[in-house]
Scaffold this motif. Structure first.
Motif, PDB file in Angstrom:
ATOM      1  N   GLU A 174       0.835  -1.208   0.000  1.00 47.27           N
ATOM      2  CA  GLU A 174       0.000   0.000   0.000  1.00 47.27           C
ATOM      3  C   GLU A 174       0.865   1.252   0.000  1.00 47.27           C
ATOM      4  OE1 GLU A 174      -2.601   0.404   3.326  1.00 47.27           O
ATOM      5  OE2 GLU A 174      -3.390   2.335   2.653  1.00 47.27           O
ATOM      6  N   ILE A 175       0.539   2.173  -0.884  1.00 50.80           N
ATOM      7  CA  ILE A 175       1.252   3.456  -0.917  1.00 50.80           C
ATOM      8  C   ILE A 175       0.661   4.341   0.163  1.00 50.80           C
ATOM      9  CG2 ILE A 175       1.827   5.481  -2.308  1.00 50.80           C
ATOM     10  CD1 ILE A 175       1.424   3.666  -4.812  1.00 50.80           C
ATOM     11  N   VAL A 176       1.512   4.797   1.040  1.00 45.89           N
ATOM     12  CA  VAL A 176       1.076   5.608   2.170  1.00 45.89           C
ATOM     13  C   VAL A 176       1.254   7.091   1.857  1.00 45.89           C
ATOM     14  CG1 VAL A 176       1.486   6.102   4.616  1.00 45.89           C
ATOM     15  CG2 VAL A 176       1.706   3.752   3.752  1.00 45.89           C
ATOM     16  N   GLU A 177       2.326   7.386   1.158  1.00 48.41           N
ATOM     17  CA  GLU A 177       2.655   8.780   0.854  1.00 48.41           C
ATOM     18  C   GLU A 177       3.488   8.770  -0.428  1.00 48.41           C
ATOM     19  OE1 GLU A 177       4.988  10.575   3.959  1.00 48.41           O
ATOM     20  OE2 GLU A 177       5.871  12.025   2.576  1.00 48.41           O
ATOM     21  N   ALA A 178       3.313   9.792  -1.252  1.00 50.54           N
ATOM     22  CA  ALA A 178       4.139   9.881  -2.455  1.00 50.54           C
ATOM     23  C   ALA A 178       4.502  11.339  -2.707  1.00 50.54           C
ATOM     24  CB  ALA A 178       3.394   9.314  -3.655  1.00 50.54           C
TER      25      ALA A 178
END
Lengths: 332, 230
Positions: A127-131
């Motif tokens: 899961e991408i939490v921050e980009a």
């Protein structure tokens, strides 16, 4: 929960997987049970814009271009993504602050990099939490509707980087030539091609079939599952699998192209997001971009073979897959 | 709907009775004097030819970098076609007057789909990729026989049908609507004139089914069948 920060996207392609990814080159990370695709689990993707100008473009102009670019991805009819501009921030891209931030960074050391994307991910689930996305303000930029000579188009580059932010890797649907020690793109049919069109061009503002297949495969909606299909098989040379071959499906009815790669040692590939009907398959070595733009350099990518068309038309079913296709290539 | 079904059953029942009686009574009777008449049934079966489809050469086109001076960039050229196909057909017609019949039929053929691929920028060898599909056409027609009492009977027919194209392995079925007009001649043999040869040609207008184009398309057709008249 174990998390790692600021992964470099080009090093974390699903090529590391023992199982081929379905369609397109998606970003992934290795976990105990194999490789998981990087993707957002919560929508809308909420992002901030750094309140700083760069390259001749104000923060407000940057926001307008980024909102427009996000809306192009969100408008894909066969995918489920949404986004929301939250506000301006003093934070800069690459700050590990829990915020998804897009802004200019002055990176004269990166003299061939227009923009880059980094992530904070959950390494157990992908899961991408921050980009974060930065556009390099060492270059001159434009938001003019029809482009501006000698300036790169913010929306085109933002569209590409947002594709990464959503979990897409690079596409190889393009042709390049070596010039002045670098690569110049001759033509491309994917926003996610790693080499940008020349300054002044706004051609990169339009998502192509390849991009739409990629985002839809990562975030499929019921229409995609029902109305699109896939082809899968293997690329072999002298009886052995070819890793890193670029396989393209061409629809002779519509002229549309969708690309994928053979992603394991058996040469297995899957191309999803295809319209039902007969398709031509074409395979070529990965020679129109630097290999590291697509795969980890530790992988043994085989580019020593001749381009070839598959001798059968492959019929893509609606909502299913055509499988067990073997494309045998010859060494150069 | 129930009324229509009843009517059809009644006609078929009548046909069955009529079909049995003359054969048992006298094989020497010249049927042309009495048949066809309302309720007569004509069964036919034979071979068909369906025209193909050939499209102009096009290309797998990439968006050109504007700075290169090209408006577009062709990665390779593509020349799609569908071969003309021979197949089989069967039909059953019921006469509602001595000249007019209602006919239902089915056609089956296996056309080959081809795409010629050439001029690849990376030097991939030219090739023609192909696959075969099964094409079914279920039709209903109104047939008008001109001078129905003669040994040679010209006829015209028009109707509509349902097209069902099934790709290899049944992975994909593409359906559509078909309209047709055709003309031909029936040549009755012998004194009984129960058996004959039917030759016809026509045009089939197709919406849907497999096609390389979305547009309505016109397909020439021809057929030759043996006919048996009850």
């Amino acid at each position: 929960m174990k998390r790692s920060a600021a992964l470099c996207l080009t090093l974390m392609c699903v090529a590391l997987s023992s199982d081929p990814a379905s369609a397109y080159l998606k970003l992934g990370t290795q976990v105990d049970r194999g490789t998981v695709t990087l993707r957002w689990e919560e929508f809308p993707v909420r992002y901030f814009i750094t309140n700083a100008a760069g390259g001749g473009v104000s923060a407000t102009q940057l926001r307008d271009a980024v909102v427009s670019a996000f809306s192009r991805w969100d408008a894909v009819e066969t995918a489920e993504t949404t986004s929301e501009f939250v506000g301006f921030t003093g934070a800069r891209p690459n700050d590990d602050d829990g915020l998804t931030v897009i802004g200019f960074e002055n990176r004269p050391d990166q003299d061939r990099t227009l923009g880059a994307t980094s992530f904070l991910i959950d390494t157990l689930t992908g899961e991408i939490v921050e980009a974060e996305i930065y556009l390099n303000s060492a270059f001159q930029w434009s938001v003019a509707a029809n482009g501006q000579a000698e300036r790169f188009d913010v929306e085109s580059i933002a569209l590409h980087e947002i594709g990464h932010l959503l979990g897409l890797g690079h596409s190889a649907l393009g042709e390049t030539e070596l010039r002045n020690g670098g690569r110049r793109v001759i033509a491309a049919e994917s926003v996610m091609f790693p080499v940008a069109f020349s300054a002044g061009s706004t051609a990169g503002r339009t998502l192509k079939t390849d991009d739409i297949a990629g985002i839809s495969d990562t975030y499929p909606n019921p229409t995609y599952r029902r109305e699109r299909g896939s082809v899968s098989g293997s690329v072999t040379k002298s009886g052995r699998g070819v890793l890193g071959a670029h396989v393209v499906a061409f629809n002779p009815r519509t002229g549309r192209l969708v690309g994928g790669f053979s992603l394991n040692a058996d040469g297995r590939f899957v191309i999803g997001g295809l319209e039902p009907g007969p398709h031509v398959l074409r395979v070529e070595p990965l020679d129109d971009g630097d290999v590291e733009s697509f795969f980890d350099l530790t992988l043994n990518i085989d580019a020593n073979f001749r381009a070839k068309f598959h001798d059968r038309l492959v019929v893509v079913p609606r909502g299913g897959g055509a499988s067990d296709i073997e494309i045998r290539v010859e060494p150069k | 709907m129930i009324t229509e079904m009843t009517r059809v059953m009644r006609i078929l029942a009548t046909v069955a009775i009529v079909a049995c009686v003359p054969a048992a009574a006298d094989a020497q009777v010249w049927l042309g004097k009495t048949k066809p008449r309302p309720g007569s049934v004509e069964i036919s079966g034979g071979g068909t030819w369906t025209g193909g489809q050939s499209l102009p050469k096009s290309a797998a086109t990439l968006t050109a970098n504007p700075s290169g001076g090209l408006s577009s960039f062709e990665q390779f050229t593509s020349e799609p076609s569908m071969d003309p196909a021979f197949g089989v057909q069967g039909a059953l017609a019921v006469y509602v007057t001595r000249a007019i019949a209602i006919e239902g039929g089915v056609r089956f053929s296996r056309p080959q789909l081809k795409v010629g691929l050439a001029n690849d920028v990376e030097g991939a060898p030219d090739i023609t990729a192909s696959t075969t599909m099964s094409s079914y056409l279920f039709t209903g027609s109104l047939v008008y026989n001109v001078g129905a009492q003669g040994r040679t009977v010209p006829f015209i027919a028009a109707g509509a049908g349902h097209l069902r194209d099934v790709h290899t392995g049944n992975e994909l079925v593409e359906t559509g609507t078909e309209y047709h007009g055709k003309a031909g001649v029936k040549m009755w043999f012998g004194r009984t004139r129960q058996v004959g040869l039917r030759v016809e040609g026509g045009v089939s207008v197709r919406d849907g089914g497999f096609s390389y184009e979305d547009d309505r398309r016109f397909v020439p057709t021809a057929a030759a069948s043996l006919v048996y008249l009850y």
